[in-house]
Design an enzyme around this catalytic site. Structure first.
Site, mmCIF file in Angstrom:
data_model
loop_
_atom_site.group_PDB
_atom_site.id
_atom_site.type_symbol
_atom_site.label_atom_id
_atom_site.label_comp_id
_atom_site.label_asym_id
_atom_site.label_seq_id
_atom_site.Cartn_x
_atom_site.Cartn_y
_atom_site.Cartn_z
ATOM 1 N N ASN A 75 0.830 -1.206 0.000
ATOM 2 C CA ASN A 75 0.000 0.000 0.000
ATOM 3 C C ASN A 75 0.862 1.252 0.000
ATOM 4 O O ASN A 75 1.981 1.249 0.524
ATOM 5 C CB ASN A 75 -0.972 -0.002 1.187
ATOM 6 C CG ASN A 75 -0.375 0.634 2.423
ATOM 7 O OD1 ASN A 75 -0.436 1.851 2.590
ATOM 8 N ND2 ASN A 75 0.226 -0.171 3.295
ATOM 9 N N CYS A 137 6.010 3.581 8.789
ATOM 10 C CA CYS A 137 5.565 3.637 7.391
ATOM 11 C C CYS A 137 6.757 3.899 6.460
ATOM 12 O O CYS A 137 7.447 4.901 6.606
ATOM 13 C CB CYS A 137 4.521 4.736 7.211
ATOM 14 S SG CYS A 137 2.926 4.236 7.854
ATOM 15 N N ASN A 202 5.912 -3.163 11.233
ATOM 16 C CA ASN A 202 5.211 -2.336 10.259
ATOM 17 C C ASN A 202 5.502 -2.949 8.892
ATOM 18 O O ASN A 202 6.165 -3.977 8.787
ATOM 19 C CB ASN A 202 5.704 -0.881 10.352
ATOM 20 C CG ASN A 202 4.669 0.104 9.800
ATOM 21 O OD1 ASN A 202 4.158 -0.083 8.712
ATOM 22 N ND2 ASN A 202 4.365 1.154 10.553
ATOM 23 N N CYS A 385 17.607 -33.032 4.492
ATOM 24 C CA CYS A 385 17.328 -31.596 4.345
ATOM 25 C C CYS A 385 15.839 -31.242 4.396
ATOM 26 O O CYS A 385 15.487 -30.085 4.520
ATOM 27 C CB CYS A 385 17.937 -31.067 3.050
ATOM 28 S SG CYS A 385 17.070 -31.600 1.557
#
Lengths: 425, 452
Positions: A75, A137, A202, A385
């Site tokens: 966003n 942000c 965030n 693995c």
């Protein structure tokens, strides 16, 4: 579901599921719908000083898995674009109307003491139970010296946290950006500034995709695009690691964690709590499916706790923390071998080609008398693995069997092949 | 399972009902459906589906290409192995080939929709691509003759042309496609697909078709051997087997393939006169196609009679279910003994069958069915008289592993040889391989006397 009740940095919540500070918590209308759906709390969309920011169109891009499911959103929306007084009034109304739910006020300001303190006091006066500092942000706001521009500098993290602590008696949540080389630096700074809790992560700085017809990054704003904040299921592993590091470090002991990052189901939440989080925050899953997803988060987590006989969230909080160690503490003498169950095998060959092309050539194919293919593991080549087990589409068809021997638990620092072993002694 | 509009006895089907019945049996996948189903594919290594396909289409690869959004590339993957991938996607009995062995059957209870996905990709290319997807190799200067513009002949021609040869196809009928055009149920090949596919195939260039050329009539094998560098026989099985019972010559006793051809070639299917008491004799997909299409046209009573049990039918279980779901009555263990009528057939008499001493034999018990149309779907045979000089065994032209017949320079493939099941997909594989062999032979003929 009383057993889901918990206390996060001194804030009591009916369940550990809060909505993160983001578009879903931008206004009363949404938060009211969320509380009706069963969310324990909401961190209001970040408030800044007036005048409010102005957003662009469009704002979201998505990352899809091959079956078209959205596994991540990016966003480029900024903080709340509504006037501060409207947000404050609605927060106050919601606090009064929903006394058993949590509202945390999220704030963001540039590196200015007055601005942080003014905002903190105004928000505290609405009656919210805590204040979260948005230092994360990675788009837009950071270009104005806010958001991740603050969170990426440990001195700024400590300073802003301290300013808010000085301005209010409420629990302070310092929300960190994952866009740093070592999360412990800002985490320690938050602690030094007096944070009661760290909220993380965030969003991750990202470009989600490129429109190959128009040669523009997406989301596209009138022919141009920019980097944005990546969130959703795909970022969960990054968030789990950062949660684990802070939770198990002595340097950040005593600071609680409100975990954020791709939490979509109760199981995701349980994993964060097991690594040491006190509660979780959710955004993307709600944006994709609506607030109703909290119903199964509550029911599923309660069922898990019943099954495992945990009475409260506290009973398993951090239960996986002691087992989360540095690589250097792993046992070098532990061996596993893959085992393929021929009765469950559907003969797709995925284990073979994965091992043959990209690993250790440890799977062979023999013709079965009925014309089918028999897949088996060449023990001498198998390094245990797990790749074959993971690519196998049949659950429990390939299992990993521990090699039992009497070799002692030996770490790399102690290992005979470690050239630095003697030097260290 | 598709349910057609049926005549329940109160009134004949309307023109719209009939048009609806002859629309696509399996509607094409929407792009979103294709992506979802493609995502179900496990992308097996050395996949069972690929090995079950007579043309060895790289199915995991083409499905992965649908998933990645490379639809044209997906179609090329299909068409490079099977130039009639469009027809095969519609008409292949996938339930006994690729989809039967799909490993997703084990994990999800139903296979990936391989046929539908194949159609999605191929239709996309045929409908949207301006240019033919393959290029011809440098000209060899060689000329190949092909007898029959059916799947085998067309596949041979396409591959031969792609390898740089020029091809002339001689076709007995007035249209190309063979059984794709004349022998499959109309709802399997809706919207004139057989012709659209041939038009696409000819886009490679270097292929001419001459129509109304019939071997033994206005076409002579020896002339072709003289005039061309190699000849490919893809003439199919054009003889109709007979029951050899009384009344077989009555009006109303017909070959099912003729009936299917009439239905296929009619632009307005509601104009086809239909009888109301139809009997179909046989146990293959042709019998099912005839019986179900009779119901689609509005026949009230359609009875399919087969001399053995359902498990012995060569029609797949899915095809049998389609017939049953659409009101076709199936009678097993019964064989026709005679047809009775004055001008047209009125009654068919059947004997119940059983196996005695390992041999299928009629019992004493008989029954009659009232009828005005009997459709025989008891198999086709090779028209041997026109193939003098070729070695023939058990009603099929004998070929070696290189598809060479007993005559020098003459190759054969498709239903007229014993390569596998009599399916479009097998015919395409025969034609493709025969072309590769003929081309390779002409480029480097083996030295006389040297071991081959």
């Amino acid at each position: 579901m009383k057993d889901l009740g918990c206390i996060i940095a001194g804030v009591e919540s009916i369940n550990p599921f809060w909505l993160a500070s983001a578009p879903p918590t931008d206004k009363k209308y949404n938060v009211e719908r969320a509380f009706k759906a069963g969310w324990g709390g909401a961190v209001w969309k970040t408030l800044g000083e007036d005048p409010p920011v102005v957003n662009v169109t469009s704002r979201y891009g998505v990352h899809r898995s091959h079956d078209r499911t959205i596994i991540g959103i990016n966003n480029i929306e900024l903080i709340s674009d509504r006037p501060l007084d409207i947000n404050l009034r609605e927060m106050e109304e919601m606090r009064r109307a929903w006394p058993d739910r949590v509202i945390i006020g999220s704030i963001m300001a540039p590196m200015d003491e007055r601005a942080w303190k003014d905002l903190a006091i105004k928000v505290a006066n609405t009656g919210v139970q805590g204040i979260e500092l948005n230092l994360g942000c990675p788009h837009g706001m950071c270009e104005r010296g806010m958001g991740s521009a603050v969170g990426q500098d440990p001195e700024f993290v400590e300073q802003t946290t301290r300013w808010v602590r000085e301005a209010t008696d409420l629990p302070v949540f310092t929300k960190l950006t994952p866009n740093v080389t070592d999360i412990m630096l800002p985490a320690c700074a938050a602690k030094a500034g007096g944070a009661h809790a760290i909220s993380l992560i965030n969003t991750v700085n990202s470009i989600i995709g490129v429109d190959l017809d128009n040669m523009t990054p997406t989301p596209t704003v009138d022919g141009h695009g920019t980097h944005g904040g990546y969130c959703g299921e795909a970022v969960k592993p990054i968030a789990l690691h950062m949660t684990a590091e802070i939770a198990r470090s002595q340097e950040t002991a005593g600071v609680e964690i409100s975990a954020i990052g791709g939490i979509t189901t109760w199981r995701d939440a349980a994993e964060f709590i097991a690594l040491g989080a006190s509660g979780v925050q959710v955004c993307t899953a709600a944006m994709l499916y609506g607030f109703r997803i909290v119903e199964d988060m509550n029911e599923g987590l309660a069922a898990f706790m019943r099954e495992k006989k945990y009475r409260t969230i506290e009973d398993f909080k951090g239960a996986a923390s002691a087992q989360t160690v540095d690589w250097n503490a792993l046992n070098m003498n532990h061996d596993l071998l893959a085992r393929i169950n021929p009765d469950a095998c559907i003969e797709c060959g995925r284990c073979f080609i994965a091992c043959e092309d990209t690993s250790h050539q440890a799977i062979r194919i023999d013709a079965k008398p009925d014309g089918g293919r028999l897949f088996s593991v060449i023990d001498d080549e198998c390094v245990g693995c797990n790749l074959c087990m993971h690519v196998c589409p049949v659950k429990d068809c390939i299992t990993m069997e521990a090699v039992v021997d009497d070799r002692p638990y030996t770490t790399w620092p102690e290992h005979p092949k470690n050239p630095l072993r003697n030097a260290a002694e | 399972m598709r349910h057609f509009k049926l005549n329940t006895g109160s009134a004949d089907l309307s023109r719209e009902d009939i048009a609806h019945n002859f629309s696509d049996l399996h509607p094409p996948l929407e792009p979103a459906q294709a992506v979802v189903d493609a995502a179900r594919c496990i992308y097996c290594y050395d996949a069972p589906c690929l090995n079950a396909c007579p043309t060895r289409i790289d199915i995991p690869k083409f499905i992965h290409q649908i998933r990645s959004g490379n639809i044209e590339g997906s179609a090329k993957t299909i068409l490079s192995a099977n130039i009639m991938g469009g027809t095969c996607a519609r008409a292949c009995p996938t339930e006994v080939l690729c989809e039967q062995v799909c490993v997703v059957n084990h994990t999800e209870g139903a296979s990936v929709k391989i046929g539908d996905l194949q159609r999605f990709a191929v239709d996309h290319l045929i409908e949207t691509s301006a240019a033919h997807p393959f290029e011809r190799a440098a000209e060899t200067g060689k000329r190949f003759a092909v007898i029959g513009a059916g799947p085998a002949g067309l596949a041979f021609a396409h591959r031969a042309a792609m390898l740089g040869n020029d091809v002339v196809i001689y076709e007995a009928k007035s249209k190309p496609g063979g059984l794709n055009e004349y022998g499959l149920a109309a709802y399997k090949m809706a919207n004139n697909f057989a012709q659209r596919e041939v038009e696409f195939l000819l886009g490679i260039g270097g292929i001419e078709i001459e129509y109304k050329k019939l071997l033994g009539d206005n076409l002579v094998l020896d002339d072709l051997r003289r005039d061309f560098d190699a000849v490919f026989i893809g003439a199919g099985l054009t003889g109709n087997r007979a029951l050899h019972i009384p009344g077989e010559a009555l009006n109303g006793v017909r070959n099912a393939l003729e009936f299917i051809e009439v239905v296929r070639e009619a632009d307005d299917k509601s104009k086809i006169p239909i009888s109301h008491n139809v009997i179909v004799i046989g146990g293959g997909n042709t019998a099912i196609d005839a019986a179900v299409q009779a119901k689609c046209l509005g026949a009230r009573n359609v009875t399919l009679v087969y001399r053995r049990g359902p498990e012995a039918m060569s029609a797949t279980e899915w095809e049998q279910d389609l017939a049953k779901a659409n009101g076709v009555v199936m009678r097993f263990w019964a064989a026709p003994q005679s047809f009775v009528g004055n001008d047209g057939v009125k009654t068919a008499t059947f004997a119940e069958m059983d196996v005695r001493n390992g041999k299928l034999s009629p019992t004493e018990t008989t029954f009659e069915i009232k009828t005005d149309l009997v459709l025989k779907a008891i198999g086709q045979s090779l028209e041997e008289t026109e193939l003098a000089g070729l070695k023939i065994e058990n009603g099929k032209i004998v070929v070696d592993k290189q598809f060479r017949t007993s005559l020098d320079g003459v190759y054969a493939g498709g239903d007229c040889i014993a390569s596998g099941e009599d399916l479009t997909v097998q015919a395409v594989e025969d034609g493709k391989q025969a072309a590769i062999c003929a081309d390779a032979y002409l480029r480097a003929p083996p030295v006389k006397g040297a071991a081959e």
